[in-house]
Enzyme design. Structure first.
Site, PDB file in Angstrom:
ATOM      1  N   ASP A  22       0.660  -1.100  -0.134  1.00  0.00           N
ATOM      2  CA  ASP A  22       0.059  -0.037   0.409  1.00  0.00           C
ATOM      3  C   ASP A  22       0.670   1.454   0.271  1.00  0.00           C
ATOM      4  OD1 ASP A  22      -2.430   2.143   0.107  1.00  0.00           O
ATOM      5  OD2 ASP A  22      -2.862   0.926   1.770  1.00  0.00           O
TER       6      ASP A  22
HETATM    7  C1  NOJ Z   1      -3.862   3.219   0.200  1.00  0.00           C
HETATM    8  C2  NOJ Z   1      -5.446   2.669  -0.032  1.00  0.00           C
HETATM    9  O1  NOJ Z   1      -4.833   1.780   1.402  1.00  0.00           O
HETATM   10  C3  NOJ Z   1      -5.452   1.718  -0.759  1.00  0.00           C
HETATM   11  O2  NOJ Z   1      -6.825   0.906  -0.442  1.00  0.00           O
HETATM   12  C4  NOJ Z   1      -5.566   2.198  -2.706  1.00  0.00           C
HETATM   13  O3  NOJ Z   1      -5.269   2.125  -2.924  1.00  0.00           O
HETATM   14  C5  NOJ Z   1      -4.208   3.304  -2.703  1.00  0.00           C
HETATM   15  N1  NOJ Z   1      -3.904   3.716  -1.491  1.00  0.00           N
HETATM   16  C6  NOJ Z   1      -3.869   4.191  -3.639  1.00  0.00           C
HETATM   17  O4  NOJ Z   1      -4.051   4.657  -3.848  1.00  0.00           O
END
Ligand code: NOJ
Length: 744
Positions: free
Chosen positions: A291
C-alpha cells in the site's frame, strides 16, 4: 552506439512479440513460453532496470495518499519506474507509455493502476451497498462495467476488490468492503475478481484485480484507521483470510499489503503472510504490491531502523512492488551489492511483475488500451447507467416500514427535507475513481422525474450535514405541515467514510437529529432516506420515523434508483451485510459471536450490558420488503450423516403479501460442541429468489464437510463429529431450525 543497442534490444522484443503471435499452444505450453520470454528479458536487464519494474509511482492526475513525487516522467524515461498509478485517460496514458516504449533502453511497457472500486466513470453504489444486494451476478456485472470503462481509459489494473472483513463500523473503510461475514465476503470477492479480470486477461476490456489489504486491516483496534491489529492465528485464518484465498482461487493477479501490523509485524515486512501463507501455502504466482508508502511506514511502526532496512525487510519478506515509497528505488541496488538482498530475489519479484505485463498482452502491443474511439463510445453509456440504476435499486435496505411505503404516485404534496434531498456532491461516495459527482442524479430530481407536475414538492435542506445552524428549521417544519408525506433525507458527507475517515460516534452528524425530531413532531407520515457509508446508531429514529430506507451512497443514478423504491416501481430486496449497533458501546458487534460461559439472560451474573441489550438494532442479513415471506417445512435429507456425505436442507418459502418480491434465503449452521468453541451461527449458504404474490418455492441447500470444517484445537481444518443445528430464515435473527449429527 546506445541507439544501436537500443534498436537491437527493441528488435529482440519485436521477435518475442512475433513469436507470441504465431503461437498456438495449450495453456501450460503458453505459460512455459512466457517464462522463457521473461528469462530472455531478464538476461538483458541491468539491476537498475530490474528495480524500475518493482517501482510504482503516482502521477499528479489524482491524489490518493499523503505524498506526491516530482520527476516521475524523468523516472519513466530512465527506466526507473515500471508502473504508474493515478493516471487515466487515453491521451495521458498513451503519452506516458510512449516515453516508456520509445525512450527507454528496453522499451518495457508501463502498467497503469488506479482505484477503480465501485465503478470508473459510471459510479455504482459504494461496495458495502453493492454487497447488500446479495446478488453475485449483479456485483460481477458492476465490476465488469467498471473494467470496461477503466480499460477504455487506458487502465490495466485496479486496486480492488477490497476484501477486508470488518466488524467495526467506526472504521471508515467498511464502506469499501462487503461487511462482517467471511462466507459472503469470499463469494463477493470472487464475483468482483471475475468481473474485473473477465475470462481472459488478453482481452483489452479486462484489467488486473488486486485483493487488498493483506491482511486483517479491517480489525484495526477501536476502528481507528491504520491502527494495530492483534489476533490469534485461528481468527486470522478463519475469519480474515478466506476472502483473500477465494480471490486467489478465482485467479486474482495481484495482492496489496495492508498498513497494519499483525502480531507485531507490519504486513509489508511479514514473511509469515507474504511468503509462508501467500506463496508457500497458497501458491500465488501474481505479484504483491505494497500500500501507499507502507514500506516507509515500517520505520514509524518501530520495525525498521531506516528506509534501507525497511526495503531489505520488505523484499525479503516477499513484497514485489513498492507503491510510492521509493524504498526500492533508493536502496535496493546498494542492498544487492552488499549481499543483503540476493539478485535471485530481485529476479523473482521482477518475474512476477513481468508475467502480468505479458498476460495483459502489453508486450504484443503496449498501446492496446490506448483506443480513443473506445474511450469515447464505451464510457458512461446509456447501458452502463441503466445497470448502475439496477444495482442501486437492489442495494437499498428497507429497515422499517409502518405502512407508509411505497408512497402513492398520486400524492399531492411531498416535503423533501434534509441536507441529502438536493445533494449531488456526496452521492457517488468515497473512492469514486474518475466518477464525476456533478453527473449524479439527486433525490429531488429522481422524485420529480418519477411524479411529473401533478405532485407539489417542497424541498428544504433544513440544515447542513455538519454544523450547528438551525436557522432553517422553521421552514422545514412549515414544509412538513403543508405536506401529505414527508421524506427526510439524512446522512453523512462522502468523505466521512473511506480511508482515514474513522468516527468515534455513529450518530447522524451536525444537527440532523434535532432537525428530524422537529419535523417528526409535526406528525405527518414520514419516511427517512439515509445516505451514508457505514452502519449508524439510529435507535431513536427507529422509534419515531414511520419508515427508514438505507440507500448508502447509491452512485451516479442514486436519485432515480431511490425514487424507484420510494414509489413502488421496485420492491426492496437488499439485506444488511453489517449489523447496526444500538450504540457505539456495543461495538464490535456481529452476528457470528460466541456464546460465552454465561450467555445473556435476565440474571445478574451473565454476559451483558447494564444499559443496553446485546442485540443489534438491525441484525446481519436483515432487510424488509413491501411483501412478506413465510418459511415452512424445514427438512433435512438425513438426521445423521458421515463425513463424506452431503446433507440436503430443504425449505419452503411463501410470498404471503400482495406484491411480487425477492427474498434472500439464508442458511446458517451451529456446531454445538467442538475442540475449540464455535460461533452461535455461521452463514453457509444463501439464495436470492423471486416470488410472485401467493407463490411458494421449495429451496434446497447442500451442506458438505467443507461447510462444517474449522480450525480445530490442533489447527487442522476439518469437521468434527457431533451435533449441528441448521437455521434458515430471511435474516440472522428470525430463523426456523433443525438438527443433525455428523457421525464419527
Ligand atoms: C491507500 C489505500 O489504502 C489503498 O486502498 C489504495 O489502493 C492506495 N492508497 C492507492 O490509492
Amino acid at each position: 552506439m546506445i541507439n544501436q543497442l537500443s534498436k537491437g534490444l527493441s528488435l529482440c522484443l519485436i521477435l518475442l512479440t512475433i513469436l507470441s503471435c504465431s503461437e498456438r499452444a495449450d495453456q501450460s505450453n503458453l505459460e512455459d513460453q512466457t517464462e522463457n520470454k521473461i528469462d530472455s528479458l531478464l538476461s538483458l536487464m541491468t539491476i537498475d532496470e530490474k528495480i524500475g519494474q518493482l517501482t510504482l509511482f503516482t502521477s499528479d492526475y489524482d491524489v490518493t495518499g499523503p505524498t506526491m513525487r516530482e520527476g516521475y516522467i524523468e523516472d519513466i524515461k530512465s527506466g526507473k519506474v515500471g508502473a504508474i498509478f493515478n493516471a487515466y485517460g487515453v491521451d495521458y496514458t498513451t503519452k506516458l507509455q510512449k516515453i516508456a516504449i520509445e525512450e527507454t533502453r528496453l522499451g518495457i511497457p508501463l502498467l497503469f493502476g488506479y482505484d477503480v472500486i465501485h465503478g470508473h466513470k459510471t459510479i455504482f453504489p459504494i461496495s458495502l451497498g453493492e454487497s447488500s444486494t446479495w446478488d453475485l451476478a449483479l456485483i460481477e456485472k458492476a465490476a465488469r462495467i467498471a473494467a470496461i470503462e477503466a480499460s477504455a481509459e487506458g487502465l490495466h489494473w485496479t486496486f480492488a476488490p477490497m476484501v477486508d472483513i470488518s466488524r467495526d463500523p467506526r472504521w471508515g473503510r467498511v464502506s469499501e468492503g462487503s461487511g462482517e461475514d467471511t462466507y459472503l465476503g469470499a463469494a463477493i470477492a470472487k464475483a468482483r475478481v471475475r468481473g474485473f479480470q473477465g475470462s481472459d486477461l488478453k482481452e483489452t476490456n479486462t484489467i488486473l484485480a488486486t485483493a487488498k489489504h493483506f491482511a486483517a486491516y479491517g480489525a484495526a483496534l477501536a476502528g481507528r484507521d491504520y491502527n494495530t491489529v492483534d489476533m490469534s492465528d485461528r481468527v486470522l485464518r478463519e475469519t480474515y483470510l478466506p476472502p483473500f484465498k477465494a480471490a486467489l482461487d478465482e485467479g486474482v493477479a495481484t495482492f496489496m499489503t495492508s498498513f497494519n501490523e499483525v502480531d507485531g509485524i507490519p504486513a509489508s515486512g511479514s514473511k509469515y503472510l507474504l511468503n509462508d501463507i501467500l506463496r508457500d501455502e497458497w501458491k500465488f504466482n501474481g505479484f504483491v504490491v505494497t500500500d501507499y508508502t507502507s514500506i516507509n511506514e515500517m520505520i514509524a511502526h518501530g520495525f525498521s531502523t531506516d528506509l534501507k532496512n525497511a526495503a531489505e525487510q520488505a523484499i525479503n519478506a516477499g513484497v514485489d512492488m513498492d507503491m510510492q515509497g521509493a524504498a526500492y528505488y533508493d536502496h535496493l541496488k546498494e542492498l544487492v551489492s552488499e549481499s543483503k538482498v540476493s539478485e535471485k530475489t530481485i529476479d523473482q519479484a521482477v518475474r512476477n511483475v513481468l508475467r502480468m505485463k505479458f498476460k495483459l498482452g502489453l508486450f504484443d502491443d503496449p498501446y492496446r488500451y490506448s483506443n480513443k474511439e473506445r474511450e469515447q463510445s464505451q464510457v458512461f453509456t446509456k447501458e452502463h447507467l441503466e445497470s448502475a440504476r439496477e444495482v442501486a435499486r437492489a442495494s437499498q435496505v428497507l429497515l422499517k416500514n409502518d405502512n407508509v411505503l411505497p408512497i402513492s404516485k398520486d400524492v399531492k404534496t411531498i416535503a423533501l427535507i434534509g441536507p441529502m434531498g438536493n445533494n449531488r456532491r456526496d452521492l457517488i461516495g468515497s473512492w469514486s475513481a474518475a466518477g464525476d459527482w456533478s453527473k449524479a442524479v439527486t433525490l429531488l430530481e429522481g422524485i420529480k422525474e418519477k411524479l411529473g407536475s401533478n405532485t407539489k414538492i417542497i424541498q428544504v435542506n433544513g440544515s447542513d450535514v455538519e454544523g450547528n445552524d438551525q436557522s432553517e428549521f422553521n421552514r422545514a417544519i412549515a414544509a412538513a405541515r403543508n405536506a401529505d408525506v414527508v421524506i427526510l433525507a439524512l446522512g453523512e458527507n462522502y468523505w466521512m467514510s473511506g480511508e482515514a475517515a474513522s468516527r468515534s460516534n455513529l450518530d447522524l452528524p451536525g444537527v440532523q437529529k434535532e432537525l428530524a425530531e422537529a419535523v417528526l413532531k409535526v406528525g405527518k407520515p414520514t419516511v427517512t432516506v439515509l445516505m451514508n457509508g457505514r452502519p449508524l446508531t439510529i435507535e431513536w429514529l427507529d422509534n419515531s420515523s414511520d419508515a427508514i430506507l438505507e440507500t448508502w451512497f447509491a452512485g451516479t443514478q442514486a436519485g432515480h434508483a431511490i425514487a424507484d423504491v420510494l414509489f413502488g416501481d421496485y420492491n426492496p430486496s437488499g439485506k444488511l451485510t453489517m449489523s447496526f449497533p444500538r450504540n457505539v458501546g456495543q461495538i464490535p458487534i456481529f452476528y457470528n459471536n460466541k456464546n460465552t460461559g454465561r450467555p445473556m439472560t435476565d440474571e445478574k451474573y451473565t454476559s451483558k450490558y447494564l444499559d443496553v441489550s446485546n442485540d443489534p438494532l438491525y441484525p446481519f442479513g436483515f432487510g424488509l420488503s413491501y411483501t412478506s415471506f413465510e418459511y415452512n417445512n424445514l427438512k433435512l435429507s438425513a438426521d445423521k450423516i458421515n463425513i463424506n456425505d452431503s446433507l440436503k436442507v430443504i425449505v419452503d418459502i411463501t410470498n404471503t403479501g400482495d406484491l411480487d418480491g425477492e427474498e434472500v434465503v439464508q442458511l446458517y449452521i451451529q456446531d454445538l460442541v467442538g475442540s475449540v468453541t464455535r460461533p452461535v451461527k455461521e452463514l453457509k449458504g444463501f439464495q436470492k429468489i423471486a416470488l410472485n404474490s401467493g407463490e411458494t418455492k421449495s429451496i434446497t441447500f447442500t451442506i458438505t464437510e467443507q461447510d462444517l470444517a474449522f480450525y480445530t484445537a490442533s489447527m487442522d481444518f476439518k469437521a468434527e463429529a457431533g451435533e449441528f443445528k441448521i437455521f434458515v430464515g430471511g435474516n440472522s435473527r428470525d430463523v426456523i431450525e433443525s438438527k443433525f449429527t455428523l457421525n464419527k
